[in-house]
Design a protein around this motif. Structure first.
Motif, PDB file in Angstrom:
ATOM      1  N   THR A  75       0.845  -1.307  -0.042  1.00  0.00           N
ATOM      2  CA  THR A  75      -0.038   0.105  -0.021  1.00  0.00           C
ATOM      3  C   THR A  75       0.807   1.309  -0.064  1.00  0.00           C
ATOM      4  OG1 THR A  75      -1.640  -1.252   1.400  1.00  0.00           O
ATOM      5  CG2 THR A  75      -1.807   1.213   1.289  1.00  0.00           C
ATOM      6  N   LEU A  76       1.824   1.489   0.665  1.00  0.00           N
ATOM      7  CA  LEU A  76       2.730   2.458   0.903  1.00  0.00           C
ATOM      8  C   LEU A  76       3.570   2.752  -0.281  1.00  0.00           C
ATOM      9  CD1 LEU A  76       3.644   2.048   4.702  1.00  0.00           C
ATOM     10  CD2 LEU A  76       2.518   4.111   3.731  1.00  0.00           C
ATOM     11  N   TRP A  77       3.961   1.542  -0.914  1.00  0.00           N
ATOM     12  CA  TRP A  77       4.636   1.548  -2.303  1.00  0.00           C
ATOM     13  C   TRP A  77       3.972   2.375  -3.210  1.00  0.00           C
ATOM     14  CZ3 TRP A  77       9.617   0.169  -3.521  1.00  0.00           C
ATOM     15  CH2 TRP A  77      10.122   0.191  -4.939  1.00  0.00           C
ATOM     16  N   SER A  78       2.445   1.912  -3.339  1.00  0.00           N
ATOM     17  CA  SER A  78       1.524   2.763  -4.288  1.00  0.00           C
ATOM     18  C   SER A  78       1.503   4.126  -3.764  1.00  0.00           C
ATOM     19  CB  SER A  78       0.277   1.916  -4.299  1.00  0.00           C
ATOM     20  OG  SER A  78      -0.376   2.044  -2.938  1.00  0.00           O
ATOM     21  N   LEU A  79       1.585   4.479  -2.621  1.00  0.00           N
ATOM     22  CA  LEU A  79       1.436   5.989  -2.088  1.00  0.00           C
ATOM     23  C   LEU A  79       2.761   6.712  -2.461  1.00  0.00           C
ATOM     24  CD1 LEU A  79      -0.414   5.631   1.231  1.00  0.00           C
ATOM     25  CD2 LEU A  79      -1.390   6.187  -0.904  1.00  0.00           C
ATOM     26  N   SER A  80       3.816   6.013  -2.777  1.00  0.00           N
ATOM     27  CA  SER A  80       4.963   6.727  -3.055  1.00  0.00           C
ATOM     28  C   SER A  80       4.699   7.461  -4.478  1.00  0.00           C
ATOM     29  CB  SER A  80       6.112   5.668  -2.827  1.00  0.00           C
ATOM     30  OG  SER A  80       6.077   4.933  -3.879  1.00  0.00           O
ATOM     31  N   TYR A  81       4.204   6.874  -5.106  1.00  0.00           N
ATOM     32  CA  TYR A  81       3.948   7.432  -6.689  1.00  0.00           C
ATOM     33  C   TYR A  81       2.809   8.588  -6.593  1.00  0.00           C
ATOM     34  CZ  TYR A  81       6.403   3.438  -8.488  1.00  0.00           C
ATOM     35  OH  TYR A  81       7.314   2.440  -8.534  1.00  0.00           O
ATOM     36  N   ASN A  83       1.397  12.218  -5.160  1.00  0.00           N
ATOM     37  CA  ASN A  83       1.906  13.749  -4.743  1.00  0.00           C
ATOM     38  C   ASN A  83       1.369  13.767  -3.204  1.00  0.00           C
ATOM     39  OD1 ASN A  83       3.032  14.387  -7.008  1.00  0.00           O
ATOM     40  ND2 ASN A  83       1.480  15.312  -7.682  1.00  0.00           N
ATOM     41  N   ASP A  84       2.054  14.456  -2.503  1.00  0.00           N
ATOM     42  CA  ASP A  84       1.681  15.080  -1.063  1.00  0.00           C
ATOM     43  C   ASP A  84       1.498  14.270   0.058  1.00  0.00           C
ATOM     44  OD1 ASP A  84       1.905  17.631  -1.977  1.00  0.00           O
ATOM     45  OD2 ASP A  84      -0.336  17.573  -2.988  1.00  0.00           O
ATOM     46  N   LYS A 142       3.973  15.138   7.459  1.00  0.00           N
ATOM     47  CA  LYS A 142       3.230  15.187   6.315  1.00  0.00           C
ATOM     48  C   LYS A 142       2.354  13.977   5.984  1.00  0.00           C
ATOM     49  CE  LYS A 142       4.186  16.480   1.131  1.00  0.00           C
ATOM     50  NZ  LYS A 142       5.249  16.537   0.342  1.00  0.00           N
ATOM     51  N   TYR A 143       2.896  12.820   6.152  1.00  0.00           N
ATOM     52  CA  TYR A 143       2.121  11.569   6.011  1.00  0.00           C
ATOM     53  C   TYR A 143       0.829  11.664   6.956  1.00  0.00           C
ATOM     54  CZ  TYR A 143       0.762   6.465   5.549  1.00  0.00           C
ATOM     55  OH  TYR A 143       0.340   5.357   5.495  1.00  0.00           O
ATOM     56  N   LEU A 144       0.970  11.859   8.130  1.00  0.00           N
ATOM     57  CA  LEU A 144      -0.082  11.996   8.961  1.00  0.00           C
ATOM     58  C   LEU A 144      -1.334  12.726   8.687  1.00  0.00           C
ATOM     59  CD1 LEU A 144       1.678  11.689  12.523  1.00  0.00           C
ATOM     60  CD2 LEU A 144       0.248   9.782  11.545  1.00  0.00           C
ATOM     61  N   ARG A 145      -0.873  13.975   8.532  1.00  0.00           N
ATOM     62  CA  ARG A 145      -1.743  15.058   7.643  1.00  0.00           C
ATOM     63  C   ARG A 145      -2.470  14.523   6.587  1.00  0.00           C
ATOM     64  NH1 ARG A 145       2.625  18.690   8.567  1.00  0.00           N
ATOM     65  NH2 ARG A 145       3.082  18.722   6.495  1.00  0.00           N
ATOM     66  N   TRP A 146      -1.750  13.615   5.874  1.00  0.00           N
ATOM     67  CA  TRP A 146      -2.332  13.201   4.549  1.00  0.00           C
ATOM     68  C   TRP A 146      -3.310  12.254   5.016  1.00  0.00           C
ATOM     69  CZ3 TRP A 146      -2.873   8.162   2.368  1.00  0.00           C
ATOM     70  CH2 TRP A 146      -3.249   8.228   1.210  1.00  0.00           C
ATOM     71  N   LEU A 147      -3.161  11.253   5.857  1.00  0.00           N
ATOM     72  CA  LEU A 147      -4.185  10.444   6.298  1.00  0.00           C
ATOM     73  C   LEU A 147      -5.401  11.073   6.841  1.00  0.00           C
ATOM     74  CD1 LEU A 147      -1.940   7.553   8.165  1.00  0.00           C
ATOM     75  CD2 LEU A 147      -3.213   7.209   6.064  1.00  0.00           C
ATOM     76  N   LEU A 148      -5.247  12.283   7.623  1.00  0.00           N
ATOM     77  CA  LEU A 148      -6.392  12.782   8.245  1.00  0.00           C
ATOM     78  C   LEU A 148      -7.159  13.597   7.290  1.00  0.00           C
ATOM     79  CD1 LEU A 148      -8.103  13.914  10.567  1.00  0.00           C
ATOM     80  CD2 LEU A 148      -6.319  15.683  10.908  1.00  0.00           C
ATOM     81  N   ASN A 149      -6.487  14.054   6.259  1.00  0.00           N
ATOM     82  CA  ASN A 149      -7.238  14.630   4.945  1.00  0.00           C
ATOM     83  C   ASN A 149      -7.977  13.943   4.298  1.00  0.00           C
ATOM     84  OD1 ASN A 149      -6.270  17.074   5.864  1.00  0.00           O
ATOM     85  ND2 ASN A 149      -4.615  17.288   4.397  1.00  0.00           N
ATOM     86  N   GLN A 150      -7.488  12.639   3.716  1.00  0.00           N
ATOM     87  CA  GLN A 150      -7.881  11.480   3.154  1.00  0.00           C
ATOM     88  C   GLN A 150      -9.193  11.084   3.826  1.00  0.00           C
ATOM     89  OE1 GLN A 150      -7.146  10.107   0.065  1.00  0.00           O
ATOM     90  NE2 GLN A 150      -6.075  12.072  -0.132  1.00  0.00           N
ATOM     91  N   PHE A 151      -9.184  11.079   5.254  1.00  0.00           N
ATOM     92  CA  PHE A 151     -10.251  10.682   5.888  1.00  0.00           C
ATOM     93  C   PHE A 151     -11.494  11.406   6.144  1.00  0.00           C
ATOM     94  CE2 PHE A 151     -12.396  10.817  10.301  1.00  0.00           C
ATOM     95  CZ  PHE A 151     -12.815   9.552  10.305  1.00  0.00           C
ATOM     96  N   ILE A 227      19.782   4.642   9.924  1.00  0.00           N
ATOM     97  CA  ILE A 227      19.792   6.045   9.060  1.00  0.00           C
ATOM     98  C   ILE A 227      18.748   5.897   8.007  1.00  0.00           C
ATOM     99  CG2 ILE A 227      21.192   7.177   7.581  1.00  0.00           C
ATOM    100  CD1 ILE A 227      23.536   5.667   8.795  1.00  0.00           C
ATOM    101  N   ILE A 228      17.636   6.763   8.158  1.00  0.00           N
ATOM    102  CA  ILE A 228      16.576   6.986   7.434  1.00  0.00           C
ATOM    103  C   ILE A 228      16.596   7.978   6.556  1.00  0.00           C
ATOM    104  CG2 ILE A 228      14.198   6.563   7.335  1.00  0.00           C
ATOM    105  CD1 ILE A 228      14.533   5.357  10.205  1.00  0.00           C
ATOM    106  N   PRO A 229      16.600   8.466   5.436  1.00  0.00           N
ATOM    107  CA  PRO A 229      16.490   9.464   4.738  1.00  0.00           C
ATOM    108  C   PRO A 229      15.033   9.913   4.521  1.00  0.00           C
ATOM    109  CG  PRO A 229      18.042   8.003   3.348  1.00  0.00           C
ATOM    110  CD  PRO A 229      17.360   7.146   4.501  1.00  0.00           C
ATOM    111  N   ARG A 230      14.602  11.109   4.318  1.00  0.00           N
ATOM    112  CA  ARG A 230      13.123  11.516   4.295  1.00  0.00           C
ATOM    113  C   ARG A 230      13.088  12.348   3.070  1.00  0.00           C
ATOM    114  NH1 ARG A 230      10.668  12.759  10.242  1.00  0.00           N
ATOM    115  NH2 ARG A 230      10.330  10.564  10.753  1.00  0.00           N
ATOM    116  N   GLU A 231      12.082  12.612   2.666  1.00  0.00           N
ATOM    117  CA  GLU A 231      11.488  13.275   1.180  1.00  0.00           C
ATOM    118  C   GLU A 231      12.337  14.683   1.331  1.00  0.00           C
ATOM    119  OE1 GLU A 231       7.529  13.989  -0.712  1.00  0.00           O
ATOM    120  OE2 GLU A 231       7.511  14.808   0.841  1.00  0.00           O
ATOM    121  N   ASP A 232      12.407  15.357   2.243  1.00  0.00           N
ATOM    122  CA  ASP A 232      12.996  16.635   2.287  1.00  0.00           C
ATOM    123  C   ASP A 232      14.333  17.034   2.520  1.00  0.00           C
ATOM    124  OD1 ASP A 232      12.913  16.177   4.878  1.00  0.00           O
ATOM    125  OD2 ASP A 232      11.775  17.731   5.685  1.00  0.00           O
TER     126      ASP A 232
END
Length: 348
Positions: A75-81, A83-84, A142-151, A227-232
């Motif tokens: 599921t998260l793999w699909s979300l990586s494609y 935006n936002d 950003k991901y938590l905000r996205w989940l809430l907005n989708q909901f 070590i975990i790189p993030r988007e920004d």
């Protein structure tokens, strides 16, 4: 789709509660998420904002755990494609200083993209086993905000409130309660789960946009450097596993240890300029909502104040795997509710 039971109250707005609420809302239920803390809040007992948040295979999972991890990864793999979402794809090198005793067979072979076992002669000294694959990392806020907005965009409702007891979520017309309270399941009245306990984790966030590969080194005593790189361009460095510790103040000596361990694991972190050249963004401490017997995921029948049967489904105790099992356990909640509903209907 739900039939008899349509209204659901989900308790908790961490990654597990938000994901569960979204899955149920998308599957025909009218859902309200009830919580004291929400994306954008920072409280030591609101554990999701503090997480490193990436998916790596857990060795020797049971079949249910493998299923949850696989569903979440895909599921998260699909979300990586999209935006936002804050979800990105990153290569990861995962190493162990001990023999996993899995006879060379990866536990989720065929699931992770570009998954391969690293030959022993290609591993660093004192490393017994290693794998590489492409995984996903999440920019947590950003991901938590996205989940809430989708909901909410799907029609879900929210209520900011502190609950003292599970019964406080029983409202007229609500036939299903889903308990996603995480670490607070230990103290929530009507649940009082003494198997729940905190595992304190300390992290250091640095600015290192040149680092594009995640790395993890695990030891037999369950300690881990990662070590975990993030988007920004942020890179999350960790970590610690302090069982039953809740002190939210970052410890300078621990931070120094994390920086030294991560620099050894990933020398390109400071580009040969030394640790003093690293731009530190912040030091953080968070709690992992662990549980002695693992995730509690089960449905039971309770009675509300009017004497009517109410389905109560529990979904908590994810420990350090809240993000990596969130979608899988949410789908399981959906199935449990369907089964419990059908069982109740058959009694009529």
């Amino acid at each position: 789709m739900s039939t008899k039971r349509e209204r659901v109250n989900v308790i908790g707005a961490g990654v597990v509660g938000l994901t569960t609420g979204l899955v149920l809302q998308r599957n025909g239920y009218q859902v309200k998420i009830i919580a004291e803390h929400w994306p954008g809040d920072f409280n030591i007992y609101y554990t999701s904002p503090w997480a490193g948040a990436f998916i790596r295979p857990e060795p020797k999972l049971d079949e249910r755990g493998k299923k949850f991890e696989e569903v979440s990864y895909k599921t998260l793999w699909s979300l990586s494609y999209m935006n936002d979402t804050g979800v990105i794809r990153i290569p990861n090198v995962d190493m162990y200083t001990y023999d996993l005793q899995i006879n060379g067979e990866p536990w989720l072979k065929g699931i992770y993209h570009k998954f391969q076992v690293i030959p022993k002669d290609k591993l660093p000294k004192d490393v017994e086993y290693g794998i590489s694959y492409v995984t996903v990392s999440m920019d947590v806020p950003k991901y938590l905000r996205w989940l809430l907005n989708q909901f909410t965009n799907a029609g879900g409702k929210t209520e900011k409130v502190h609950l003292n007891h599970l019964n406080d979520a029983f409202e007229p017309g609500v036939d299903i309660i889903v308990n996603c309270t995480g670490i607070n399941a230990r103290t929530l009245g009507g649940v009082d789960d003494d198997k729940v306990f905190p595992i304190r984790g300390q992290l250091v966030a640095v600015w290192a946009p040149h680092v594009k590969t995640a790395k993890t080194l695990s030891h037999e005593d369950n300690t881990r450097t990662y070590i975990i790189p993030r988007e920004d361009g942020e890179v999350i460095l960790g970590g610690t596993l302090d069982v039953n510790e809740i002190d939210g103040t970052p410890d300078p000596k621990t931070a120094e240890s994390i920086l030294n361990r991560c620099a050894k694991l990933c020398p390109e972190l400071h580009q040969g300029k030394g640790l003093s050249s690293l731009q530190i963004i912040r030091h953080t401490v968070g709690l992992r909502p662990a549980r002695k017997d693992g995730i509690r995921l089960e449905a039971e029948i309770s009675r509300n104040s009017a004497g009517n049967n109410v389905i109560v489904c529990h979904n908590y105790g994810h420990g350090s795997s809240g993000y990596s099992k969130s979608w899988g356990s949410a789908i399981e909640v959906l199935e449990l509710i369907k089964s419990a509903s059908q069982a109740e209907i058959s009694k009529l």
